[in-house]
Design an enzyme around this catalytic site. Structure first.
Site, PDB file in Angstrom:
ATOM      1  N   GLY A   8       0.827  -1.221   0.000  1.00  0.00           N
ATOM      2  CA  GLY A   8       0.000   0.000   0.000  1.00  0.00           C
ATOM      3  C   GLY A   8       0.849   1.255   0.000  1.00  0.00           C
ATOM      4  O   GLY A   8       0.621   2.164   0.792  1.00  0.00           O
ATOM      5  N   ARG A  11       0.876   5.992  -1.826  1.00  0.00           N
ATOM      6  CA  ARG A  11       0.559   7.294  -1.216  1.00  0.00           C
ATOM      7  C   ARG A  11       0.566   7.160   0.311  1.00  0.00           C
ATOM      8  O   ARG A  11       0.805   6.065   0.846  1.00  0.00           O
ATOM      9  CB  ARG A  11      -0.813   7.779  -1.695  1.00  0.00           C
ATOM     10  N   VAL A  61      -3.573  -7.304  -1.481  1.00  0.00           N
ATOM     11  CA  VAL A  61      -2.930  -8.027  -0.380  1.00  0.00           C
ATOM     12  C   VAL A  61      -3.900  -8.884   0.440  1.00  0.00           C
ATOM     13  O   VAL A  61      -3.468  -9.707   1.244  1.00  0.00           O
ATOM     14  CB  VAL A  61      -2.119  -7.092   0.562  1.00  0.00           C
ATOM     15  N   ASN A  87       1.759  -2.369   5.410  1.00  0.00           N
ATOM     16  CA  ASN A  87       1.169  -1.044   5.629  1.00  0.00           C
ATOM     17  C   ASN A  87      -0.235  -0.911   5.052  1.00  0.00           C
ATOM     18  O   ASN A  87      -1.034  -0.131   5.569  1.00  0.00           O
ATOM     19  CB  ASN A  87       2.091   0.018   5.012  1.00  0.00           C
ATOM     20  N   SER A 139      -2.544   0.256  14.815  1.00  0.00           N
ATOM     21  CA  SER A 139      -3.178   1.565  15.043  1.00  0.00           C
ATOM     22  C   SER A 139      -3.527   1.680  16.525  1.00  0.00           C
ATOM     23  O   SER A 139      -3.739   0.666  17.204  1.00  0.00           O
ATOM     24  CB  SER A 139      -4.474   1.656  14.236  1.00  0.00           C
ATOM     25  N   TYR A 152     -12.295  -2.116  12.035  1.00  0.00           N
ATOM     26  CA  TYR A 152     -10.906  -1.611  11.964  1.00  0.00           C
ATOM     27  C   TYR A 152     -10.134  -1.934  13.247  1.00  0.00           C
ATOM     28  O   TYR A 152      -9.004  -2.425  13.205  1.00  0.00           O
ATOM     29  CB  TYR A 152     -10.964  -0.104  11.725  1.00  0.00           C
ATOM     30  N   ALA A 154     -10.735  -4.262  15.422  1.00  0.00           N
ATOM     31  CA  ALA A 154     -10.519  -5.724  15.490  1.00  0.00           C
ATOM     32  C   ALA A 154      -9.327  -6.116  14.629  1.00  0.00           C
ATOM     33  O   ALA A 154      -8.457  -6.890  15.056  1.00  0.00           O
ATOM     34  CB  ALA A 154     -11.773  -6.464  15.016  1.00  0.00           C
TER      35      ALA A 154
HETATM   36  P1  NAP Z   1      -4.173   5.621   2.744  1.00  0.00           P
HETATM   37  O1  NAP Z   1      -3.663   6.988   2.458  1.00  0.00           O
HETATM   38  O2  NAP Z   1      -5.610   5.324   2.507  1.00  0.00           O
HETATM   39  O3  NAP Z   1      -3.276   4.563   1.979  1.00  0.00           O
HETATM   40  C1  NAP Z   1      -3.524   3.172   2.076  1.00  0.00           C
HETATM   41  C2  NAP Z   1      -2.837   2.497   0.939  1.00  0.00           C
HETATM   42  O4  NAP Z   1      -3.161   1.088   0.969  1.00  0.00           O
HETATM   43  C3  NAP Z   1      -3.292   3.018  -0.405  1.00  0.00           C
HETATM   44  O5  NAP Z   1      -2.187   3.149  -1.244  1.00  0.00           O
HETATM   45  C4  NAP Z   1      -4.235   1.925  -0.872  1.00  0.00           C
HETATM   46  O6  NAP Z   1      -4.375   1.790  -2.252  1.00  0.00           O
HETATM   47  C5  NAP Z   1      -3.562   0.694  -0.330  1.00  0.00           C
HETATM   48  N1  NAP Z   1      -4.459  -0.438  -0.316  1.00  0.00           N
HETATM   49  C6  NAP Z   1      -5.742  -0.480   0.108  1.00  0.00           C
HETATM   50  N2  NAP Z   1      -6.253  -1.699  -0.060  1.00  0.00           N
HETATM   51  C7  NAP Z   1      -5.273  -2.459  -0.609  1.00  0.00           C
HETATM   52  C8  NAP Z   1      -5.198  -3.808  -1.029  1.00  0.00           C
HETATM   53  N3  NAP Z   1      -6.249  -4.643  -0.889  1.00  0.00           N
HETATM   54  N4  NAP Z   1      -4.038  -4.267  -1.576  1.00  0.00           N
HETATM   55  C9  NAP Z   1      -2.973  -3.445  -1.719  1.00  0.00           C
HETATM   56  N5  NAP Z   1      -2.992  -2.139  -1.343  1.00  0.00           N
HETATM   57  C10 NAP Z   1      -4.123  -1.665  -0.794  1.00  0.00           C
HETATM   58  O7  NAP Z   1      -3.906   5.241   4.267  1.00  0.00           O
HETATM   59  P2  NAP Z   1      -2.764   5.737   5.294  1.00  0.00           P
HETATM   60  O8  NAP Z   1      -3.392   6.739   6.182  1.00  0.00           O
HETATM   61  O9  NAP Z   1      -1.504   6.041   4.581  1.00  0.00           O
HETATM   62  O10 NAP Z   1      -2.629   4.400   6.159  1.00  0.00           O
HETATM   63  C11 NAP Z   1      -1.569   3.471   5.978  1.00  0.00           C
HETATM   64  C12 NAP Z   1      -1.633   2.457   7.115  1.00  0.00           C
HETATM   65  O11 NAP Z   1      -1.524   3.145   8.375  1.00  0.00           O
HETATM   66  C13 NAP Z   1      -2.951   1.687   7.189  1.00  0.00           C
HETATM   67  O12 NAP Z   1      -2.700   0.356   7.587  1.00  0.00           O
HETATM   68  C14 NAP Z   1      -3.720   2.412   8.257  1.00  0.00           C
HETATM   69  O13 NAP Z   1      -4.680   1.594   8.862  1.00  0.00           O
HETATM   70  C15 NAP Z   1      -2.605   2.781   9.201  1.00  0.00           C
HETATM   71  N6  NAP Z   1      -2.934   3.888  10.091  1.00  0.00           N
HETATM   72  C16 NAP Z   1      -3.196   5.129   9.610  1.00  0.00           C
HETATM   73  C17 NAP Z   1      -3.508   6.154  10.500  1.00  0.00           C
HETATM   74  C18 NAP Z   1      -3.784   7.549  10.035  1.00  0.00           C
HETATM   75  O14 NAP Z   1      -4.088   8.393  10.891  1.00  0.00           O
HETATM   76  N7  NAP Z   1      -3.685   7.866   8.754  1.00  0.00           N
HETATM   77  C19 NAP Z   1      -3.563   5.884  11.875  1.00  0.00           C
HETATM   78  C20 NAP Z   1      -3.291   4.613  12.329  1.00  0.00           C
HETATM   79  C21 NAP Z   1      -2.974   3.612  11.427  1.00  0.00           C
HETATM   80  P3  NAP Z   1      -5.619   2.473  -3.087  1.00  0.00           P
HETATM   81  O15 NAP Z   1      -5.196   3.866  -3.206  1.00  0.00           O
HETATM   82  O16 NAP Z   1      -5.615   1.726  -4.354  1.00  0.00           O
HETATM   83  O17 NAP Z   1      -6.834   2.292  -2.262  1.00  0.00           O
END
Ligand code: NAP
Length: 244
Positions: A8, A11, A61, A87, A139, A152, A154
């Site tokens: 992932g 971005r 994934v 990620n 998270s 989420y 869970a």
């Molecule tokens: P994001 O901007 O939405 O990026 C998530 C990435 O994962 C995107 O590139 C997305 O691709 C990709 N993705 C989604 N489903 C996928 C799949 N089935 N196979 C392969 N790639 C996939 O999210 P983020 O905020 O950067 O979060 C990254 C990680 O940090 C996540 O695990 C999230 O739960 C965790 N996190 C984030 C925060 C926060 O505050 N942002 C807090 C705690 C934890 P598409 O663009 O194609 O959908």
């Protein structure tokens, strides 16, 4: 040259992690669901400009067979997988009373089963190498719960259990398995929250600001480095003091 595979990573936090690990000298295998995500931005070029190899590998994934195929391709291309960062993640929020079975299953499959899929296939390669670093992105929702996120939280709590279990299973093979638990980080995932939700979260943060993707990447860089060689099975919270 050592190789890091970041799921992932077109971005958000994944892209910041990939850029940081490239700065650290790793060749980078990027992953996302579809090719358009890499055509629409310049992450591959930005990483190559740092003087390391970079390729992207499209795979869902949550799909066991696609992960197996991707891991095989990454190994063939780079010859090793030294760091795996799980990620990729999604949200499909809603109070339990209104949440559909599809919403629940989708988040569990993308956030949680993916970690099994990737650790299983990449772990096999790391076991043969007798070295490797696995870093799972959990998270604070998995540590403390969050209303509207039963699916989420869970999935993220499960990732913490999986991290500790696999740290115990693979420790004797020279493989470190750790997790990071980000708080509120400014990315496309959190941009979609309402102003009301954002200000409620801000009230809980000791540092009175949201985190940046680069601040997650810095801790991942440590967990991917030799400096963390005796750290395994740990969860590092990166939340600006959300939980004190
Ligand atoms: P994001 O901007 O939405 O990026 C998530 C990435 O994962 C995107 O590139 C997305 O691709 C990709 N993705 C989604 N489903 C996928 C799949 N089935 N196979 C392969 N790639 C996939 O999210 P983020 O905020 O950067 O979060 C990254 C990680 O940090 C996540 O695990 C999230 O739960 C965790 N996190 C984030 C925060 C926060 O505050 N942002 C807090 C705690 C934890 P598409 O663009 O194609 O959908």
């Amino acid at each position: 040259m050592a190789t890091a595979l970041v799921t992932g990573s077109s971005r958000g936090i994944g892209a910041a992690i990939a850029l940081r690990l490239a700065d650290d000298g790793f060749d980078i295998a990027l992953n996302d669901l579809n090719e358009d995500m890499f055509r629409d931005n310049d992450i591959v070029e930005k990483i190559r400009e740092k003087g390391v190899k970079c390729e992207y590998f499209c795979a869902d994934v949550s799909d066991y067979a696609q992960c197996e195929e991707m891991v095989g391709k990454v190994k063939d291309f780079f010859m090793s997988i030294d760091v795996l960062v799980n990620n990729a993640g999604i949200t499909r929020d809603g109070l339990m009373a209104r949440m559909s079975e599809e919403q629940y299953d989708m988040v569990i499959n993308v956030n949680q089963k993916s970690v099994f899929n990737m650790m299983k296939h990449a772990g096999k390669i790391m076991m043969k190498q007798r070295s490797g670093k696995i870093i799972n992105v959990a998270s604070v929702a998995g540590l403390y719960g969050n209303p509207g996120q039963i699916n989420y939280s869970a999935s993220k709590a499960a990732i913490i259990g999986m991290t500790k279990t696999i740290a115990k299973e693979l420790g004797s093979r020279g493989i470190n398995v750790n997790a990071v638990a980000p708080g509120f980080i400014k990315t496309p995932m959190t941009d979609k929250l309402s102003e009301e939700q954002k200000s409620a979260i801000m009230n809980l943060i000791a540092m009175k600001r949201y985190g940046l993707p680069e601040e997650i990447a810095g801790v991942v860089s440590f967990l991917a480095s030799k400096d963390s060689s005796y750290v395994t099975g740990q969860v590092i919270e990166i939340s600006g003091g959300l939980s004190m």
